[in-house]
Design a protein around this motif. Structure first.
Motif, PDB file in Angstrom:
ATOM      1  N   GLY A 118     -61.480 -75.780 -92.057  1.00  0.00           N
ATOM      2  CA  GLY A 118     -60.909 -74.995 -93.143  1.00  0.00           C
ATOM      3  C   GLY A 118     -61.811 -73.826 -93.454  1.00  0.00           C
ATOM      4  O   GLY A 118     -62.964 -73.766 -92.993  1.00  0.00           O
ATOM      5  N   PRO A 133     -53.126 -86.857 -92.914  1.00  0.00           N
ATOM      6  CA  PRO A 133     -52.471 -85.553 -92.741  1.00  0.00           C
ATOM      7  C   PRO A 133     -53.379 -84.349 -92.913  1.00  0.00           C
ATOM      8  O   PRO A 133     -53.077 -83.274 -92.389  1.00  0.00           O
ATOM      9  CB  PRO A 133     -51.354 -85.576 -93.798  1.00  0.00           C
ATOM     10  CG  PRO A 133     -51.712 -86.674 -94.746  1.00  0.00           C
ATOM     11  CD  PRO A 133     -52.450 -87.683 -93.948  1.00  0.00           C
ATOM     12  N   GLU A 134     -54.505 -84.490 -93.637  1.00  0.00           N
ATOM     13  CA  GLU A 134     -55.391 -83.336 -93.763  1.00  0.00           C
ATOM     14  C   GLU A 134     -55.968 -82.907 -92.407  1.00  0.00           C
ATOM     15  O   GLU A 134     -56.352 -81.745 -92.215  1.00  0.00           O
ATOM     16  CB  GLU A 134     -56.538 -83.603 -94.749  1.00  0.00           C
ATOM     17  CG  GLU A 134     -57.428 -84.771 -94.392  1.00  0.00           C
ATOM     18  CD  GLU A 134     -57.000 -86.052 -95.115  1.00  0.00           C
ATOM     19  OE1 GLU A 134     -57.897 -86.874 -95.395  1.00  0.00           O
ATOM     20  OE2 GLU A 134     -55.792 -86.215 -95.379  1.00  0.00           O
ATOM     21  N   ASP A 137     -53.411 -80.618 -90.898  1.00  0.00           N
ATOM     22  CA  ASP A 137     -53.518 -79.318 -91.564  1.00  0.00           C
ATOM     23  C   ASP A 137     -54.714 -78.533 -91.018  1.00  0.00           C
ATOM     24  O   ASP A 137     -54.635 -77.314 -90.800  1.00  0.00           O
ATOM     25  CB  ASP A 137     -53.677 -79.507 -93.077  1.00  0.00           C
ATOM     26  CG  ASP A 137     -52.437 -80.099 -93.726  1.00  0.00           C
ATOM     27  OD1 ASP A 137     -51.354 -80.033 -93.118  1.00  0.00           O
ATOM     28  OD2 ASP A 137     -52.578 -80.660 -94.832  1.00  0.00           O
ATOM     29  N   GLU A 140     -53.883 -77.111 -87.608  1.00  0.00           N
ATOM     30  CA  GLU A 140     -53.027 -75.929 -87.708  1.00  0.00           C
ATOM     31  C   GLU A 140     -53.852 -74.698 -88.066  1.00  0.00           C
ATOM     32  O   GLU A 140     -53.662 -73.619 -87.491  1.00  0.00           O
ATOM     33  CB  GLU A 140     -51.940 -76.158 -88.758  1.00  0.00           C
ATOM     34  CG  GLU A 140     -50.972 -74.991 -88.893  1.00  0.00           C
ATOM     35  CD  GLU A 140     -49.881 -75.258 -89.908  1.00  0.00           C
ATOM     36  OE1 GLU A 140     -49.084 -74.334 -90.173  1.00  0.00           O
ATOM     37  OE2 GLU A 140     -49.818 -76.382 -90.441  1.00  0.00           O
ATOM     38  N   TYR A 141     -54.801 -74.847 -88.997  1.00  0.00           N
ATOM     39  CA  TYR A 141     -55.688 -73.742 -89.364  1.00  0.00           C
ATOM     40  C   TYR A 141     -56.499 -73.291 -88.148  1.00  0.00           C
ATOM     41  O   TYR A 141     -56.649 -72.078 -87.896  1.00  0.00           O
ATOM     42  CB  TYR A 141     -56.616 -74.183 -90.495  1.00  0.00           C
ATOM     43  CG  TYR A 141     -57.813 -73.292 -90.709  1.00  0.00           C
ATOM     44  CD1 TYR A 141     -57.710 -72.109 -91.430  1.00  0.00           C
ATOM     45  CD2 TYR A 141     -59.061 -73.639 -90.178  1.00  0.00           C
ATOM     46  CE1 TYR A 141     -58.810 -71.286 -91.615  1.00  0.00           C
ATOM     47  CE2 TYR A 141     -60.165 -72.826 -90.357  1.00  0.00           C
ATOM     48  CZ  TYR A 141     -60.042 -71.649 -91.075  1.00  0.00           C
ATOM     49  OH  TYR A 141     -61.134 -70.842 -91.251  1.00  0.00           O
TER      50      TYR A 141
END
Length: 321
Positions: A118, A133-134, A137, A140-141
């Motif tokens: 992130g 799920p993080e 995410d 995807e980042y």
């Protein structure tokens, strides 16, 4: 197809003495480091970039031993969350592309790099599962960052008529063939694979299937010849995601090995034949990282096996068909 050598194992001697040694072994190509983890002991990037005189001397030295450069290597992490480290790796890669064009070398080998999970993280994060799920995410980042960056690099490479050969490697965003194909589809044909079997073996990937998959997409720009041995007794207990130190050999689930010491000669002949099936006719660049033998002995044994495996002539007509 020809036998090549990734030269860092010979870093203790200058190129002027490494070349006659390799020539005497029947090697036809070298892959010197010009930055990043391979270092630049045999080809200092700054000394040759934009210097026609130094480049001419290098060409003369290579010609003396009928040797060519299959690729310039600069394996690092240009997507690192530390801006200084990322900038250094990016500079190495961009200058390697420019130097490759000036030396009429068609390929630069490298890693895909790995971002943080992130925008506020400080270390790269290798995501290997989509749950919780993080993690999905975060992945995807990472892909958004990678596609933006490699799109720029692909355009630069196209301007210089140089291919980028990404080695699929653990702790990098692209570590298996489907990820490589995804990055290529998003950024263009200048982005392709440096197929290194050693990192695929321990993941359970069948090398000939990986070659066919990438070959069908015209995505193979370079090939490393490097083997891996999986030690079942250790793998049965702790699997293959093994963080045991590389020099703690008896306790590792797998080790990098010289060609022929992880998989037999028939297997390597299958690899060579499959590469021919997908029209790869470049170098098999030996990368020696076998801690159970010396660099020279490992290189020489790998060369001996590959000499029996490679095809030196083009196929003739199938007169029997």
């Amino acid at each position: 197809m020809e036998i090549g050598v990734h030269t860092p194992p010979l870093a203790d001697e200058p190129l002027e003495s490494a070349l006659p040694y390799l020539d005497g072994l029947g090697v036809g190509a070298i892959e010197p480091g010009v930055g990043g983890h391979p270092g630049q002991d045999h080809l200092e990037r700054a000394a040759y970039l934009d210097d026609e005189s130094e480049q001419a001397e290098l060409r003369s030295l290579l010609a003396e031993y009928d040797m060519r450069i299959s690729a310039l290597a600069t394996h690092n992490n240009p997507l690192h969350p530390d801006e200084q480290r990322a900038e250094k790796a990016d500079t190495e890669l961009r200058e390697a592309i420019r130097l490759a064009a000036q030396l009429e070398v068609g390929t630069v080998t490298c890693f895909s790099g790995l971002p943080a999970g992130g925008p506020n993280d400080e270390v790269p994060n290798w995501i290997t599962a989509p749950w919780p799920p993080e993690h999905a995410d975060a992945l995807e980042y990472q892909w958004e960052r990678a596609v933006d960056y490699w799109g720029e690099i692909a355009a630069l490479a196209a301007d210089h008529e140089v291919d980028i050969a990404i080695e699929m490697h653990p702790n990098m965003l692209v570590y298996e063939p489907h990820g490589l194909a995804r990055l290529r589809e998003a950024t263009g044909e200048r982005i392709g694979a440096n197929v290194d079997p050693s990192h695929l073996y321990w993941q359970g990937i069948t090398i000939t299937d990986a070659i066919r998959y990438l070959g069908e997409r015209d995505a193979i720009h370079h090939v490393h010849a490097k083997d891996t041995k999986i030690y079942d007794a250790q793998a049965r207990e702790k699997g293959v995601l093994d963080t045991t130190a590389y020099d703690d050999e008896p306790n590792r689930s797998w080790l990098f090995r010289s060609v022929g010491y992880g998989h037999d000669e028939i297997h390597w002949k299958d690899i060579v034949s499959t590469l021919r099936l997908v029209d790869y006719d470049g170098a098999l660049s030996i990368e020696h990282e076998d801690s159970l033998t010396s660099s020279r002995e490992g290189l020489e044994k790998a060369i001996d096996l590959l000499e029996r495996a490679i095809f030196e002539t083009q196929p003739g007509d199938a007169y029997w068909a």
